[in-house]
Design an enzyme around this catalytic site. Structure first.
Site, short mmCIF file in Angstrom:
data_model
loop_
_atom_site.label_atom_id
_atom_site.label_comp_id
_atom_site.label_asym_id
_atom_site.label_seq_id
_atom_site.Cartn_x
_atom_site.Cartn_y
_atom_site.Cartn_z
N SER A 72 0.84 -1.20 0.00
CA SER A 72 0.00 0.00 0.00
C SER A 72 0.88 1.26 0.00
O SER A 72 1.62 1.49 -0.94
CB SER A 72 -0.95 -0.05 1.20
OG SER A 72 -2.00 0.88 1.06
N HIS B 145 -7.55 -6.07 0.27
CA HIS B 145 -6.41 -5.19 0.57
C HIS B 145 -5.61 -5.76 1.74
O HIS B 145 -5.71 -5.31 2.88
CB HIS B 145 -6.92 -3.79 0.90
CG HIS B 145 -5.85 -2.74 0.86
ND1 HIS B 145 -5.19 -2.38 -0.30
CD2 HIS B 145 -5.31 -1.98 1.84
CE1 HIS B 145 -4.31 -1.43 -0.04
NE2 HIS B 145 -4.35 -1.18 1.26
N ASP C 119 -9.73 -6.13 -4.09
CA ASP C 119 -9.28 -4.89 -3.44
C ASP C 119 -10.05 -3.71 -4.00
O ASP C 119 -10.09 -3.52 -5.22
CB ASP C 119 -7.78 -4.70 -3.69
CG ASP C 119 -7.15 -3.65 -2.80
OD1 ASP C 119 -7.80 -2.61 -2.56
OD2 ASP C 119 -6.01 -3.86 -2.36
#
Length: 273
Positions: free
Chosen positions: A122, A243, A215
């Protein structure tokens, strides 16, 4: 146990991958999230986990499992309301100091392998790609590769990474396609006309992109691949997840295969006959 410590001294001689956690977590949490990946890579790589410099609120769903694992950290500002403004140069200095601290600590523990790759999730993936880009643009201005004053990153593994990338050296890279280190991490992608106007922001160093098909940010992750990576330099792994970091054996084995391939192609590992 310190966040970046490896409990397996048999990895001390192996090439190393520096791992950058997502926003609102920390190195200790990311080590736990990567536990299966670390196990499967342990015959080829030593993973070292860096801690971001700035305090943060916990990220989404972090407290459901890791509530007692604070303090939580971030590499970049996630919002103007929650995170105070900071001079881009000071932000970059703090980021670099955090990376250096993790690497120096691993050296003190007796690790001797070269710093070969980056791996991030991320916000950490955005930082890994940005570090590669900084190396690329700096190398383009040097008269000799031996003049490099840091690691020679060969590749980056980007799990759920999104753009725009961050300019960590404005003296070498000024482009409307990148943001500065004091900006908001979730800034929208630049207009496609700006992206098409130049190539200074385009990564040519090898990357592995890991996309969870469930995601919510999948389209943003695909944009990072399409708009910031030169065709032919990136490989993509898609898996049936949201995610998070893959932990199921079949997904981890597939990811490890991509990492070993890019490490072999870049000369970090010897090709198996």
């Amino acid at each position: 146990m310190p966040a970046n410590r490896s409990s397996d001294d048999s990895t001390l001689h192996l090439p190393r991958i520096l791992c950058l956690h997502g926003g609102g977590t920390n190195a200790r949490i990311f080590r736990a999230q990567c536990r299966i990946l670390t196990r499967y890579l342990s015959t080829a790589f030593r993973l070292c986990f860096a801690e971001a410099p700035f305090l943060s609120q916990p990220g989404p769903d972090v407290t459901s499992v890791y509530k007692e694992f604070g303090p939580f950290k971030r590499w970049l500002r996630s919002s103007a309301r929650d995170h105070p403004e900071i001079d881009p140069a000071l932000a970059t200095e703090a980021i670099d100091a955090s990376l250096r601290d993790a690497m120096d600590e691993d050296d003190r523990r007796g690790a001797t392998g070269e710093w070969a790759g980056l791996l991030g999730f991320s916000q950490g993936a955005k930082m890994c790609a940005s570090l590669l880009l900084r190396q690329q643009v700096r190398d383009a201005t040097r008269t000799s590769p031996s003049a490099r004053d840091g690691p020679n990153w060969r590749f980056a593994v980007l799990l759920a990474g999104r753009g725009p990338l961050v300019s960590l050296d404005p003296a070498c890279l000024t482009s409307p396609a990148v943001v500065d280190a004091g900006g908001i991490a979730m800034t929208a992608f630049p207009d496609e006309r700006l992206l098409a106007a130049g190539t200074a922001h385009v990564l040519r160093l090898p990357t592995v992109h890991v996309h969870g098909m469930l995601d919510p940010g999948l389209e943003e992750h695909r944009k990072l691949l399409a708009q910031y990576c030169e065709e032919g330099t990136a490989r993509v792994m898609e898996w049936e997840g949201n995610h998070r970091v893959p932990i199921k054996t079949k997904d981890v084995v597939a990811l490890v295969g991509h990492v070993l391939e890019v490490a072999t192609e870049t000369g970090v590992l010897q090709r198996r006959i």
